[in-house]
Design an enzyme around this catalytic site. Structure first.
Site, short mmCIF file in Angstrom:
data_model
loop_
_atom_site.label_atom_id
_atom_site.label_comp_id
_atom_site.label_asym_id
_atom_site.label_seq_id
_atom_site.Cartn_x
_atom_site.Cartn_y
_atom_site.Cartn_z
N VAL A 104 5.46 -0.54 2.41
CA VAL A 104 4.39 -0.69 3.39
C VAL A 104 3.35 -1.65 2.82
CG1 VAL A 104 2.64 0.55 4.74
CG2 VAL A 104 4.81 1.68 4.20
N ASP A 146 9.94 15.88 8.10
CA ASP A 146 9.64 15.47 6.72
C ASP A 146 8.14 15.58 6.46
OD1 ASP A 146 10.11 14.69 4.15
OD2 ASP A 146 10.26 12.55 4.58
N GLY A 178 8.42 3.83 -0.14
CA GLY A 178 9.17 5.04 0.18
C GLY A 178 10.62 4.88 -0.24
N ALA A 179 11.43 5.87 0.13
CA ALA A 179 12.84 5.83 -0.23
C ALA A 179 13.55 4.68 0.48
CB ALA A 179 13.50 7.16 0.14
N PHE A 180 13.08 4.31 1.67
CA PHE A 180 13.82 3.33 2.46
C PHE A 180 13.14 1.98 2.59
CE2 PHE A 180 14.66 7.63 3.98
CZ PHE A 180 16.01 7.71 3.65
N GLY A 181 11.88 1.91 2.31
CA GLY A 181 11.19 0.64 2.50
C GLY A 181 9.83 0.63 1.86
N ILE A 237 0.82 -1.22 0.00
CA ILE A 237 0.00 0.00 0.00
C ILE A 237 0.85 1.26 0.00
CG2 ILE A 237 -2.14 -0.93 0.95
CD1 ILE A 237 -1.23 -0.05 3.72
N GLY A 238 2.16 1.10 0.07
CA GLY A 238 3.02 2.28 0.04
C GLY A 238 4.45 1.92 -0.25
N LYS A 271 5.19 -1.34 7.96
CA LYS A 271 6.28 -0.65 7.27
C LYS A 271 7.57 -1.42 7.52
CE LYS A 271 8.79 3.73 7.08
NZ LYS A 271 8.75 5.16 7.38
N1 ATP Z 1 -0.29 3.42 8.72
C1 ATP Z 1 -0.47 3.50 7.40
N2 ATP Z 1 -1.68 3.27 6.85
C2 ATP Z 1 -1.85 3.33 5.51
N3 ATP Z 1 -0.89 3.65 4.62
C3 ATP Z 1 0.34 3.90 5.12
C4 ATP Z 1 0.62 3.84 6.51
N4 ATP Z 1 1.92 4.16 6.70
C5 ATP Z 1 2.42 4.40 5.49
N5 ATP Z 1 1.49 4.26 4.53
C6 ATP Z 1 1.66 4.43 3.06
O1 ATP Z 1 3.00 4.15 2.72
C7 ATP Z 1 3.63 5.33 2.18
C8 ATP Z 1 5.09 5.34 2.61
O2 ATP Z 1 5.17 5.34 4.03
P1 ATP Z 1 6.35 6.12 4.77
O3 ATP Z 1 6.33 7.55 4.32
O4 ATP Z 1 6.26 5.87 6.23
O5 ATP Z 1 7.63 5.38 4.15
P2 ATP Z 1 9.03 5.98 3.76
O6 ATP Z 1 9.85 4.85 3.27
O7 ATP Z 1 9.58 6.77 4.90
O8 ATP Z 1 8.62 6.97 2.59
P3 ATP Z 1 9.30 8.33 2.07
O9 ATP Z 1 10.70 8.00 1.79
O10 ATP Z 1 8.49 8.71 0.85
O11 ATP Z 1 9.14 9.37 3.17
C9 ATP Z 1 2.80 6.50 2.69
O12 ATP Z 1 2.89 7.62 1.82
C10 ATP Z 1 1.40 5.89 2.68
O13 ATP Z 1 0.90 5.90 1.34
#
Ligand code: ATP
Length: 347
Positions: A55, A178, A50-53, A47-48, A81
């Site tokens: 979700v 962020d 990001g740069a590091f992982g 469902i998501g 995540k």
């Molecule tokens: N608790 C949650 N419920 C639903 N979707 C989520 C949740 N946490 C994260 N996501 C989805 O996953 C995406 C990425 O999560 P997150 O920003 O924590 O990861 P990241 O690796 O730090 O990303 P970035 O590098 O873009 O900041 C979010 O934009 C959202 O779409």
């Protein structure tokens, strides 16, 4: 121990989504009770990213030496995540999520370490959080595609909750660092909002040095753009102003093409900074770059940009947030008491 790409349908609260992976983890810690025990994890769709992982949507169930013990209910759905586990220092994201407890901050329910699916030698930290169906980024895009902006009432509801969540974080000197629409989870049904992604968050000590190169470009406070390493939680307030502006106009309000061009975009709306700002915040390296923008002028007006969607109070609120000097910006607590929110219906 593990089944990958199992085609069984998800049971319990996760309707009929396809299970991508099911596995048993010996040590899953419940964040509210601190009890660690084995649990079965069922992962559904991603469902998501990001740069590091990444979700995933998931459900969890207590494992009692028998994976088919149906007396244990499936819990969730949650969002898991996964990021590479830190071996030499503690994960700030985990540490902060463990202690935060507020309706506008995403709640951590469980956590565990487990190897990566593709590389069994690499441990990943798994943060099991409450799941929300959308993000503010997706909501803003949805309205933009239908060629409207978010309704004023909805802007108020979301902006109030965002300020409330920030006010809580800042009362503990925690800077998110962020803030952006993709890190803000929303449920369009009940209009709730929760801040997520604490991967860059930090408890700031006064006058201590922190890295300046944090926060996504469009949402970076001017003092970060010019390389300042001693900053306060008001960097988040700048981000807040950018997000409020974006909810109103439907797209990022400062779209710099590179880190310093971001400054030129800011000047277009709020004019050039004062000498005081230059002498307090601008590093020698940044000063050389900023010299190129000498003579750049204010070409936009708050009223023209935002006035057709929000009333005079909304425009005034933005003006009191988007200020160069961090201490002149409203605090998150002050924002929650701003008259822009007086029209908010009691919910
Ligand atoms: N608790 C949650 N419920 C639903 N979707 C989520 C949740 N946490 C994260 N996501 C989805 O996953 C995406 C990425 O999560 P997150 O920003 O924590 O990861 P990241 O690796 O730090 O990303 P970035 O590098 O873009 O900041 C979010 O934009 C959202 O779409």
């Amino acid at each position: 121990m593990e089944r990958i790409n199992a085609s069984s349908a998800a049971s319990g609260s996760s309707s009929t989504a396809m299970v991508q992976r099911e596995f048993i983890v010996k040590e899953v810690t419940d964040n509210s009770t601190n009890i660690t025990r084995p649990m079965v994890i069922k992962e559904y769709k991603k469902i998501g990213e990001g740069a590091f992982g990444s979700v995933f949507q998931a459900t969890l169930r207590v494992y009692n030496n028998n994976n088919y013990d149906s007396s244990q209910p499936w819990l969730g759905p949650f969002a898991i995540k996964k990021v590479p586990a830190q071996t030499d220092y503690k994960s700030r994201e985990l540490e902060l999520l463990r202690v935060t407890d507020h309706p506008n901050i995403v709640k951590l329910r469980y956590f565990f370490n487990y190897p990566n699916k593709k590389d069994y030698n690499k441990l990943y930290q798994h943060l099991v959080m409450e799941a929300l169906p959308s993000t503010l980024q997706a909501e803003i895009k949805r309205y933009r595609l239908s060629e409207t902006s978010l309704p004023l009432e909805l802007i108020r509801v979301y902006a109030y909750q965002l300020a409330n969540g920030l006010s809580y974080l800042h009362s503990y000197s925690i800077a998110h660092r962020d803030l952006k629409p993709s890190n803000i989870l929303v449920d369009p049904q009940d209009r709730s909002l929760k801040i997520c992604d604490f991967g860059s968050a930090k408890k700031l000590e006064s006058n201590a040095v922190s890295v300046a190169y944090i926060c996504s470009r469009y949402y970076r406070a001017p003092e970060l753009v010019v390389g300042c390493q001693i900053y306060t939680t008001s960097i988040d307030i700048w981000g807040y102003g950018c997000i409020l502006g974006e909810m109103i106009v439907g797209m990022p309000i400062f779209q710099g093409k590179d880190p310093y061009d971001q400054f030129r975009e800011i000047i277009k709306l709020i004019g050039p900074p004062s000498h005081d700002f230059y002498s307090r915040f601008v590093t020698a390296e940044a000063a050389t770059e900023l010299y190129k923008f000498k003579g750049s002028k204010k070409t936009r007006s708050f009223e023209k940009m935002f006035g057709s969607v929000v009333n005079a109070e909304g425009v005034m609120l933005l003006k009191r947030i988007l200020r160069y000097e961090p201490e002149k910006r409203l605090t998150a607590a002050e924002i929650t008491h701003d008259e822009f929110f007086e029209a908010l219906e009691a919910t």
